[in-house]
Design a protein around this motif. Structure first.
Motif, PDB file in Angstrom:
ATOM      1  N   PRO A   1      -2.835  -2.685  19.247  1.00 33.95           N
ATOM      2  CA  PRO A   1      -3.186  -1.300  19.612  1.00 33.95           C
ATOM      3  C   PRO A   1      -2.886  -0.288  18.513  1.00 33.95           C
ATOM      4  CG  PRO A   1      -2.041  -2.355  21.416  1.00 33.95           C
ATOM      5  CD  PRO A   1      -1.999  -3.323  20.270  1.00 33.95           C
ATOM      6  N   ALA A   2      -1.911  -0.593  17.713  1.00 31.25           N
ATOM      7  CA  ALA A   2      -1.588   0.337  16.624  1.00 31.25           C
ATOM      8  C   ALA A   2      -2.761   0.485  15.659  1.00 31.25           C
ATOM      9  CB  ALA A   2      -0.352  -0.144  15.878  1.00 31.25           C
ATOM     10  N   LEU A   3      -3.612  -0.529  15.627  1.00 28.95           N
ATOM     11  CA  LEU A   3      -4.707  -0.510  14.662  1.00 28.95           C
ATOM     12  C   LEU A   3      -5.943   0.218  15.188  1.00 28.95           C
ATOM     13  CD1 LEU A   3      -4.541  -4.256  13.559  1.00 28.95           C
ATOM     14  CD2 LEU A   3      -3.746  -2.310  12.235  1.00 28.95           C
ATOM     15  N   PHE A   4      -5.975   0.475  16.534  1.00 28.35           N
ATOM     16  CA  PHE A   4      -7.218   0.976  17.116  1.00 28.35           C
ATOM     17  C   PHE A   4      -7.435   2.460  16.858  1.00 28.35           C
ATOM     18  CE2 PHE A   4      -7.113  -3.073  18.472  1.00 28.35           C
ATOM     19  CZ  PHE A   4      -6.672  -3.393  19.756  1.00 28.35           C
ATOM     20  N   ASP A   5      -8.665   2.890  17.125  1.00 25.83           N
ATOM     21  CA  ASP A   5      -9.048   4.307  17.054  1.00 25.83           C
ATOM     22  C   ASP A   5      -8.785   4.936  15.709  1.00 25.83           C
ATOM     23  OD1 ASP A   5      -7.810   4.518  20.398  1.00 25.83           O
ATOM     24  OD2 ASP A   5      -9.889   4.330  19.731  1.00 25.83           O
ATOM     25  N   GLY A   6      -8.921   4.161  14.663  1.00 25.98           N
ATOM     26  CA  GLY A   6      -8.746   4.717  13.330  1.00 25.98           C
ATOM     27  C   GLY A   6     -10.020   5.343  12.815  1.00 25.98           C
ATOM     28  N   ASP A   7      -9.970   5.865  11.602  1.00 21.73           N
ATOM     29  CA  ASP A   7     -11.195   6.362  10.984  1.00 21.73           C
ATOM     30  C   ASP A   7     -11.566   5.398   9.861  1.00 21.73           C
ATOM     31  OD1 ASP A   7      -9.891   8.969   8.745  1.00 21.73           O
ATOM     32  OD2 ASP A   7      -9.366   6.860   9.013  1.00 21.73           O
ATOM     33  N   GLY A   8     -12.534   5.761   9.057  1.00 21.08           N
ATOM     34  CA  GLY A   8     -12.964   4.885   7.978  1.00 21.08           C
ATOM     35  C   GLY A   8     -11.795   4.484   7.090  1.00 21.08           C
ATOM     36  N   TYR A   9     -10.890   5.418   6.871  1.00 19.47           N
ATOM     37  CA  TYR A   9      -9.778   5.129   5.964  1.00 19.47           C
ATOM     38  C   TYR A   9      -8.779   4.163   6.602  1.00 19.47           C
ATOM     39  CZ  TYR A   9      -5.301   5.503   3.735  1.00 19.47           C
ATOM     40  OH  TYR A   9      -4.111   5.188   3.171  1.00 19.47           O
ATOM     41  N   SER A  10      -8.233   4.521   7.766  1.00 15.20           N
ATOM     42  CA  SER A  10      -7.166   3.684   8.317  1.00 15.20           C
ATOM     43  C   SER A  10      -7.688   2.343   8.786  1.00 15.20           C
ATOM     44  CB  SER A  10      -6.429   4.416   9.451  1.00 15.20           C
ATOM     45  OG  SER A  10      -7.338   4.785  10.466  1.00 15.20           O
ATOM     46  N   THR A  11      -8.903   2.314   9.325  1.00 16.49           N
ATOM     47  CA  THR A  11      -9.499   1.030   9.703  1.00 16.49           C
ATOM     48  C   THR A  11      -9.804   0.222   8.450  1.00 16.49           C
ATOM     49  OG1 THR A  11     -10.486   2.057  11.646  1.00 16.49           O
ATOM     50  CG2 THR A  11     -11.379  -0.058  10.957  1.00 16.49           C
ATOM     51  N   GLY A  12     -10.346   0.909   7.449  1.00  7.89           N
ATOM     52  CA  GLY A  12     -10.648   0.228   6.206  1.00  7.89           C
ATOM     53  C   GLY A  12      -9.382  -0.352   5.577  1.00  7.89           C
ATOM     54  N   LEU A  13      -8.277   0.355   5.725  1.00 12.41           N
ATOM     55  CA  LEU A  13      -7.015  -0.132   5.169  1.00 12.41           C
ATOM     56  C   LEU A  13      -6.603  -1.436   5.834  1.00 12.41           C
ATOM     57  CD1 LEU A  13      -4.568   0.313   3.362  1.00 12.41           C
ATOM     58  CD2 LEU A  13      -3.529   1.683   5.171  1.00 12.41           C
ATOM     59  N   ALA A  14      -6.631  -1.442   7.167  1.00 17.46           N
ATOM     60  CA  ALA A  14      -6.256  -2.661   7.894  1.00 17.46           C
ATOM     61  C   ALA A  14      -7.168  -3.814   7.507  1.00 17.46           C
ATOM     62  CB  ALA A  14      -6.309  -2.407   9.398  1.00 17.46           C
ATOM     63  N   LEU A  15      -8.455  -3.547   7.467  1.00 12.62           N
ATOM     64  CA  LEU A  15      -9.404  -4.622   7.151  1.00 12.62           C
ATOM     65  C   LEU A  15      -9.209  -5.129   5.726  1.00 12.62           C
ATOM     66  CD1 LEU A  15     -12.582  -3.142   8.891  1.00 12.62           C
ATOM     67  CD2 LEU A  15     -11.341  -5.193   9.577  1.00 12.62           C
ATOM     68  N   SER A  16      -8.938  -4.207   4.805  1.00 12.37           N
ATOM     69  CA  SER A  16      -8.802  -4.663   3.422  1.00 12.37           C
ATOM     70  C   SER A  16      -7.523  -5.491   3.268  1.00 12.37           C
ATOM     71  CB  SER A  16      -8.824  -3.483   2.449  1.00 12.37           C
ATOM     72  OG  SER A  16      -7.814  -2.564   2.775  1.00 12.37           O
ATOM     73  N   LYS A  17      -6.469  -5.120   3.976  1.00 14.48           N
ATOM     74  CA  LYS A  17      -5.250  -5.942   3.924  1.00 14.48           C
ATOM     75  C   LYS A  17      -5.522  -7.316   4.523  1.00 14.48           C
ATOM     76  CE  LYS A  17      -2.214  -3.188   2.071  1.00 14.48           C
ATOM     77  NZ  LYS A  17      -2.417  -3.292   0.621  1.00 14.48           N
ATOM     78  N   ALA A  18      -6.274  -7.344   5.573  1.00  7.34           N
ATOM     79  CA  ALA A  18      -6.602  -8.634   6.192  1.00  7.34           C
ATOM     80  C   ALA A  18      -7.389  -9.497   5.217  1.00  7.34           C
ATOM     81  CB  ALA A  18      -7.392  -8.414   7.468  1.00  7.34           C
ATOM     82  N   ILE A  19      -8.307  -8.854   4.502  1.00  6.14           N
ATOM     83  CA  ILE A  19      -9.117  -9.612   3.555  1.00  6.14           C
ATOM     84  C   ILE A  19      -8.234 -10.142   2.430  1.00  6.14           C
ATOM     85  CG2 ILE A  19     -10.924  -9.371   1.789  1.00  6.14           C
ATOM     86  CD1 ILE A  19     -12.253  -7.353   3.831  1.00  6.14           C
ATOM     87  N   GLU A  20      -7.308  -9.342   2.002  1.00  7.24           N
ATOM     88  CA  GLU A  20      -6.376  -9.828   0.969  1.00  7.24           C
ATOM     89  C   GLU A  20      -5.572 -11.005   1.500  1.00  7.24           C
ATOM     90  OE1 GLU A  20      -5.570  -5.818  -1.702  1.00  7.24           O
ATOM     91  OE2 GLU A  20      -4.151  -6.358  -0.127  1.00  7.24           O
ATOM     92  N   LYS A  21      -5.179 -10.897   2.756  1.00  7.00           N
ATOM     93  CA  LYS A  21      -4.372 -11.968   3.352  1.00  7.00           C
ATOM     94  C   LYS A  21      -5.195 -13.253   3.509  1.00  7.00           C
ATOM     95  CE  LYS A  21      -1.393 -12.800   7.353  1.00  7.00           C
ATOM     96  NZ  LYS A  21       0.014 -12.975   6.949  1.00  7.00           N
ATOM     97  N   ILE A  22      -6.473 -13.085   3.838  1.00  7.89           N
ATOM     98  CA  ILE A  22      -7.342 -14.263   3.922  1.00  7.89           C
ATOM     99  C   ILE A  22      -7.416 -14.918   2.555  1.00  7.89           C
ATOM    100  CG2 ILE A  22      -9.741 -15.034   4.245  1.00  7.89           C
ATOM    101  CD1 ILE A  22      -9.990 -12.822   6.382  1.00  7.89           C
ATOM    102  N   GLY A  23      -7.525 -14.092   1.540  1.00  9.04           N
ATOM    103  CA  GLY A  23      -7.413 -14.576   0.176  1.00  9.04           C
ATOM    104  C   GLY A  23      -8.669 -15.212  -0.390  1.00  9.04           C
ATOM    105  N   ASN A  24      -8.866 -15.080  -1.667  1.00 12.84           N
ATOM    106  CA  ASN A  24      -9.948 -15.759  -2.382  1.00 12.84           C
ATOM    107  C   ASN A  24     -11.331 -15.381  -1.900  1.00 12.84           C
ATOM    108  OD1 ASN A  24      -9.162 -17.365  -4.459  1.00 12.84           O
ATOM    109  ND2 ASN A  24      -8.472 -19.018  -3.128  1.00 12.84           N
TER     110      ASN A  24
END
Lengths: 326, 267, 753
Positions: B93-116
């Motif tokens: 729930p902490a991740l929900f209702d974000g805007d382009g920036y905060s949602t984009g931040l979570a997604l980009s961290k996830a992509i980094e974590k997925i790796g490669n």
């Protein structure tokens, strides 16, 4: 940053002429400036930047910045974003407005994040309340409206075409146009190919009369009827996304939220139900005439004239009547 | 080739106007009973784009990534049923209702974590808020190139080529990987999932991460971390001022309409 | 291809009368002959009989028995070898339960040839050949029994026997000549797959058998009965130890007996008049007999093969009819469920072995009569699909690759896919599942099931289907209804009406269906039914938003998985509300709830709205008041008509309309021509040719009726579109209206909106 003030407006043009969207955005900027105070500064990037900057003054800018450099002549995300960022840092505006073109859509989001904020896209209206900018934009396909404020400054917004009124051109206005150079950035993108789309007839964006067809037409052949009517009226043929997705008409004819935004004097919507995504493309149409079998169709709520009839019998008859009028 | 497709579950855009309701106090759309949420249409097309690249290369791993509550699992399932290999669900729930920036931040961290990851594909805009900014936000936060609103995406030799849809032309741009590409409906229809694939997808494991798993604190993400604040959500009132053309049959209606339009100097 | 007949067809009643007359005549011959034989005979008839194996040698009987035994082995080998090929298919099909019912089915459709006279000429022709041949064959058995077992053909019974055989020989000959005339002169298009051997040569063979038979008889009579006096009995031999009766007495042939074999008599007289001597006649007799024998044996052996194989395999196919659907309902109305979704790698029929053994047998049973094709709306409007072609294409491939598949599983080297290769993609998608093929087929082939298996393969295993089908299935999966882009909700139709919410206390659930709620054209029909139910004081309620698709469109489009998901969901909703009786708006909902849901554990009493409304009018609960002054015609929808056998109730409804003048369409009832929306085609574009709904609209317009009565939300839309397209003059257009709307007009008056 602190002490942000004024409105920075990215203006663009073609062949030495400032485009109409830029004038609309400048109009919006002027109105915001009345509420927030500060200057309206136009910025133009690439070929013709000084010309556009100069013309921007006549449309409401107080001053202008032209960033001219061969590396900026073609739009590339990395070079233009860098240029905008540099200009924004220099000008330190409270608000940045960018016209919603393909360039604007591509540029604004990354630029906004780079300068520490986030872009409100596709805005149709602005108001200043208690010293804060409120940005109004459609969402849910146009079915709803949302108002945003920006927690971080500057507030960055793209402006939908035909949503804002430009000021009357006033060539007596004066203002400084200065050039600015920006540091070169590494270019990573290559433009490999460009393909002009063969669009027969006039551009939809320029057409004064548009005859448009939707899902209810039932087939690709039905568009021939609309072509005839359009020709008789001296107009162009458009379509809703449904008709394009069904392959009945090329996608260059698509009008709507993810298609073209048009502002004809007369828009004839044939067998179009009036889904909000389509209405988003015709909010600027001066007069909408809708033909639909369903008397409850939403399109009628947005029309000046409505005809509850089967297009199959109505359109040929109407074409004939128009012809008779001469 | 590692591809991540970002998908979002949204309220059904084809909800009939008479069933579309907004809770102005909560600033939320009220779900319509006959219209359950759907995968955002452009995101489904992004999965199709990924599959086409994999088909052409003959190899590739496709991971579906989605940020949203439990209901996002349906969007993820669509991607898996179409042929994606893996899935990551950011369900916190902490991740929900974000805007382009905060949602984009979570997604980009996830992509980094997925790796490669070589390529990130998204829809051009989510069909709920219609921003069209999150994909580009991911690119900016990851510091990689981006190409937006495209109708064709191909990959070869560490480079991505994508054909952008412009007002009157198509422009093919090439960038090195890793990069972000957003796709538009001009790319084509998503393929219909084959039943064996649907059955397989139902058995696939979905990795679930929270903000903590991404190394993000709650004030950086979601509503708290957003830079834009939603002040109001409402359905615009439209007063219908339409004049219905009367007539005994279409011939008469046609004559009346032509007349009125001529009077109004519109034709 | 013709679209609709340019000359008026015989009405079903006229056909039935003609058929009855033919049957009665055939029976009448036997009865009359027997009666006459017993009443008109003279004293001399007492010993009337004839010598068996006259002039050729009684010893031949053993040869004959031997040859017959060999022939029977040859016959048996035919179906035996074919059955080996059928066994390549899936084995999960059981068609030998309920033997009593099956026997009745065989009696009606097999012996009784229930469907043959749908084409009156061909039906009568076949009746003649069938009964002619059967009687002649029976006659041979009788004479064999008489010769070797019980000596009884003497006296009036013999004379009756002779007459009957002669007349039926003529009947057979008439039938054969009718058949030859058909092939050579009339040349109906549906016989286009006729083969040189299996059709032409066969007919000539039968012609020759009858002719040589008559000549044999004539020559025998010419050498015996025409010349009175005793004839040496050529009998004897094999007495005693075999204890069989044989001709060993003297037969005194009497000319009085001759007229009782009129044809033989005529031939004998003719030859006599031509100056042929009895001695020569004996020679001709021998020659003809030795010609007749191999011809007859050849024909008999042929029974195991080719077209004649229909005697065995066709009979078997009729016997093994699908008994799952209720009486009067075609097999194609009720598709079989796929049970295993989890582990199967392929769904539907991709290869030959994916079809069931019964479906493979169907292809072999097909005799290329073409009745399916000449009634198929797709074929008649210029599309690729022909049900006969479908069967033949699969059959040919079965025989080509089948032998190498016996005893194997899976595809063999180089085996081609049925779905999309042997059977073209257009064929697979052209079908509107109207059921005309299954209704017409005299040997009960079940075309729809086979075609649907091919569709399932395309959709479920390959994910390949026409874009319009794909869009509709995605839509259905996502939103629980197939109507993409609707601006209505499931409760919009209720505005301004008192609609009870169904909660289990009411008697009937009014199942509105997706079309009834979400398509603008159908909302007035839904409202009409609702108002009429309330007016009649019926206890009813509606589920409103709780309704979701019954699964029918998904099933018809081949997505069995989606269909079952919908079925499970709907069943749960129905069971939760404890629904027992359902009134449906739509024949498709009606069909699937009535016939397909029981297979998933849902047993309800399902009515179509025309059925219930007809009952209410009958019971006086709805009183038609206002006149309907227009001429009304009626379109039997496929899913209410052929799929569920309901032709009467709607007609009763129409007849109850005061002032109405009812005119039937040329193709009505079981012969009704599809509106073009079945099989998913309400949503799928047609591939080519004339639009089916245009063809039917033309037919409706041509009746001159002002109103086209419909009972189905698809049909009414198809007519709206079709009539608008085929008749440019708006004032001349017939108005498609649901019967509920008509009833509303006459009972209540104008509709509310």
């Amino acid at each position: 940053m602190a002490n942000e003030s004024g409105i920075l407006v990215l203006v663009t043009g073609a062949d030495g002429q400032l485009n109409s969207l830029s004038t609309e955005v400048l109009g919006a900027a002027r109105r915001i400036a009345e509420g927030l105070g500060g200057n309206v500064t136009a910025v133009a990037i690439g070929i013709g930047a000084s010309d556009y900057g100069k013309q921007a003054i006549a449309y409401g800018a107080d001053d202008a910045i032209a960033v001219e450099d061969p590396s900026l002549d073609e739009y590339r995300n990395e070079t233009w974003t860098a240029a905008m960022t540099a200009v924004a840092k220099e000008v330190n505006p409270a608000v940045v407005l960018i016209g919603q073109t393909a360039t604007g859509r591509d540029l604004a989001p990354r630029f906004a994040i780079r300068i520490g904020t986030a872009a409100a896209m596709d805005c149709v209206d602005f108001e200043v309340s208690n010293g804060t900018l409120l940005m109004t934009r459609p969402c849910f396909g146009g079915a709803a409206m949302a108002k945003y404020t920006s927690k971080t400054l500057p507030a960055v917004a793209t402006v939908r075409p035909k949503a804002q009124e430009p000021l009357a051109q006033d060539t007596s206005r004066t203002g400084e146009v200065r050039t600015m150079t920006v540091d070169a950035v590494g270019v990573v993108s290559q433009i490999v190919n460009r393909e002009q789309v063969q669009s027969e007839g006039m551009r939809l964006e320029d057409a004064k009369v548009i005859v448009s067809g939707g899902r209810g037409l039932g087939s690709a052949e039905a568009f021939a009827e609309l072509e005839t009517l359009a020709k008789t009226l001296g107009g162009a043929v458009g379509a809703s996304r449904a008709a394009v997705d069904l392959g009945w008409i090329p996608l260059t004819s698509q009008i709507g939220l993810t298609g073209k935004v048009v502002t004809p004097d007369l828009y004839i919507a044939v067998a179009i139900s009036g889904a909000s995504q389509h209405l988003a493309g015709i909010t600027g149409a001066r007069n909408v005439v809708a033909i639909n079998k369903d008397a409850e169709a939403d399109i009628f709520k947005h029309s000046r004239f409505g005809v509850v009839a089967d297009w199959k019998t109505f359109i040929p008859a109407f074409t004939e009547e128009v012809r008779k009028l001469g | 080739m590692n591809i991540v497709c970002c998908v979002k579950q949204v309220p059904d855009p084809e909800t009939p106007a008479r069933a579309f309701k907004v809770d102005e106090a909560a600033k939320q759309v009220v779900p319509a009973p006959g219209n359950p949420p759907v995968i955002s249409q452009f995101d489904q097309i992004a999965v199709e784009a990924a599959l086409r690249i994999r088909d052409a290369l003959g190899e590739g791993t496709i991971t579906i990534l989605s940020l949203g509550p439990d209901s996002a699992r349906d969007a993820i399932k669509v991607g898996l049923a179409m042929g994606a290999d893996e899935a990551v669900h950011l369900n916190d729930p902490a991740l929900f209702d974000g805007d382009g920036y905060s949602t984009g931040l979570a997604l980009s961290k996830a992509i980094e974590k997925i790796g490669n990851v070589d390529l990130i594909l998204t829809g051009r805009q989510a069909t709920d808020w219609d921003f069209g900014a999150t994909g580009l936000a991911i690119a900016e936060l990851l510091g990689v190139p981006s190409i937006s609103i495209t109708k064709r995406v191909t990959a070869s030799g560490g480079k991505i080529q994508a054909e952008r849809v412009l007002a009157d032309s198509f422009e093919t741009v090439e960038v090195p990987t890793p990069c972000v590409v957003s796709v538009s409906n001009e790319l084509g229809e998503p393929r219909y999932p084959k039943l064996p694939q649907i059955m397989q997808a139902a058995r696939k494991q979905v990795t679930v991460w929270s903000a903590a798993d991404l190394g993000l604190s709650p004030d950086e993400v979601g509503k708290a971390g957003a830079r834009l604040n939603l002040e109001a959500l409402y359905i615009p009132q439209v007063e219908s001022k339409v004049e219905f053309i009367q007539g005994d049959g279409p011939a008469e209606q046609a004559a009346t309409l032509a007349h009125k339009l001529r009077e109004a100097k519109l034709i | 291809m013709t679209e609709f007949p340019s000359r008026p067809r015989l009405s079903p009643e006229a056909r039935r009368l003609a058929t009855a007359a033919v049957w009665l005549s055939l029976a009448g011959v036997i009865v009359l002959a027997t009666v006459l034989a017993y009443t008109l005979t003279t004293a001399d008839s007492g010993d009337a009989t004839r010598e068996v194996l006259f002039n050729v040698g009684h010893a031949l009987r053993w040869v004959l028995y031997l040859l017959t035994a060999i022939v029977f082995v040859i016959i048996a080998a035919g179906p035996y070898r074919k059955a080996k090929l059928w066994k390549i298919g899936r084995q999960d099909e059981m068609r030998w339960d309920r033997i009593g019912e099956r026997a009745k089915v065989f009696l009606f459709y097999g012996i009784g040839q229930g469907r043959m006279t749908n084409d009156l000429y061909a039906g009568v022709m076949h009746l003649f050949i069938f009964w002619g041949w059967l009687v002649l064959f029976a006659g041979t058995l009788v004479i064999m029994a008489h010769a070797d077992f019980v000596y009884f053909l003497q006296g009036p019974i013999y004379l009756a026997y002779s007459t009957i055989l002669d007349v039926f020989g003529v009947i057979a000959l008439i039938g054969i000549v009718m058949a030859l005339a058909r092939r050579y002169l009339m040349q109906p298009p549906r016989l286009r797959l006729g083969s040189l051997w299996d059709d032409v040569a066969l007919l000539w063979l039968m012609f020759a058998i009858v002719c040589t038979g008559f000549v044999v008889e004539g020559m025998r009579m010419g050498a015996t009965e025409l010349i009175s006096g005793p004839i040496d009995a050529h009998g004897a031999a094999f007495a005693g130890d075999l204890a069989i009766a044989h001709v060993d007495r003297d037969i005194v042939a009497n000319p009085d007996w001759a007229p009782w074999s009129p044809i033989g008599y005529a031939i004998a007289e003719l030859f006599d008049a031509l100056g042929v001597s009895p001695a020569t006649m004996l020679d001709v007799h021998k020659a003809m007999w030795w010609t007749h024998l191999p011809l007859a044996l050849a024909w008999t052996a042929w029974v195991g093969y080719g077209k004649l194989g229909h005697i065995i395999t066709g009979s078997a196919n009729i016997f093994m009819r699908d008994l799952r659907p209720p009486k009067g309902v075609i097999a194609g109305s009720t598709l079989p469920a796929i049970k295993d979704f989890e582990t199967a790698e392929s769904f539907g029929a991709g290869y030959l072995h994916d079809l069931s053994w019964k479906q493979l047998m169907d292809t072999d049973v097909c005799v290329r009569c073409g009745r399916c094709e000449s009634n198929c709306p797709a074929w008649l409007t210029g599309k690729e699909l022909t049900p006969m072609g479908l069967m033949q294409d699969i059959k040919l491939y079965l025989h080509e690759v089948g032998p190498s598949k016996v005893g194997t599983t899976g595809p063999v080297e180089g085996e081609r896919l049925l779905a999309g290769d042997i059977v073209s993609v257009n064929t697979i998608w052209d079908c509107v599942t109207c059921g005309a093929c299954e209704t017409q087929c005299p040997v009960n082939i079940e075309h729809i099931g086979t075609l649907q298996e091919l569709r399932r393969y395309k959709v479920l295993t390959e994910g390949d289907m026409p874009p319009t089908a794909q869009a509709t299935l995605s839509q259905l999966e996502q939103r629980g209804h197939p109507w993409r882009g609707t601006t209505l909700t499931r409760t919009t139709w209720m505005e301004g009406l008192e609609v009870p919410e169904f909660d289990g206390t009411q008697e009937y659930l009014y199942w509105v269906g997706c079309s009834g709620a979400l398509v603008e054209r159908n909302v007035p029909i839904t409202r009409a039914v609702a108002r009429l139910l309330t007016e009649a004081g019926v206890s009813w309620g509606s589920l409103g938003e709780a309704e979701s698709c019954t699964g029918d469109p998904a099933r018809r489009m081949g997505n069995e998985y989606l269909a079952q998901m919908q079925i499970e969901g709907t069943l749960a909703a129905l069971k939760e509300k404890q629904v027992q009786k359902i009134i449906t708006n739509c024949p498709h909902c009606f069909n699937t709830l009535r016939n397909e849901y029981p297979g998933f554990g849902g047993e309800f009493e399902v009515f179509h709205h025309t059925q219930l409304l007809a009952d209410l009018v009958q019971e006086g609960k709805l009183k038609p008041k206002h006149d309907i002054t227009e001429q009304v015609t009626y379109h039997d929808s496929c899913y209410l008509g052929r799929h569920n056998g309901e032709y009467e109730a709607p007609r009763k409804l129409i007849e109850a309309l005061p002032g109405v003048k009812f005119v039937e369409m040329p193709r009505s009832g079981k012969q009704s021509f599809c509106c073009g929306a079945g099989g998913g085609h309400m949503f799928i574009d047609e591939t080519q040719g004339k639009r089916i709904n245009h063809a039917r609209a033309e037919e409706a317009q041509a009746t001159g009726a002002g109103i086209i009565g419909t009972n189905c939300p698809f049909c009414v839309q198809m007519f709206d579109d079709g009539v608008g397209s085929v008749e440019p003059d708006e004032t001349k257009r017939a108005k498609p209206m649901d019967l509920a709307e008509l009833l509303e007009l006459t009972v209540i008056g104008k509709p509310t909106s």
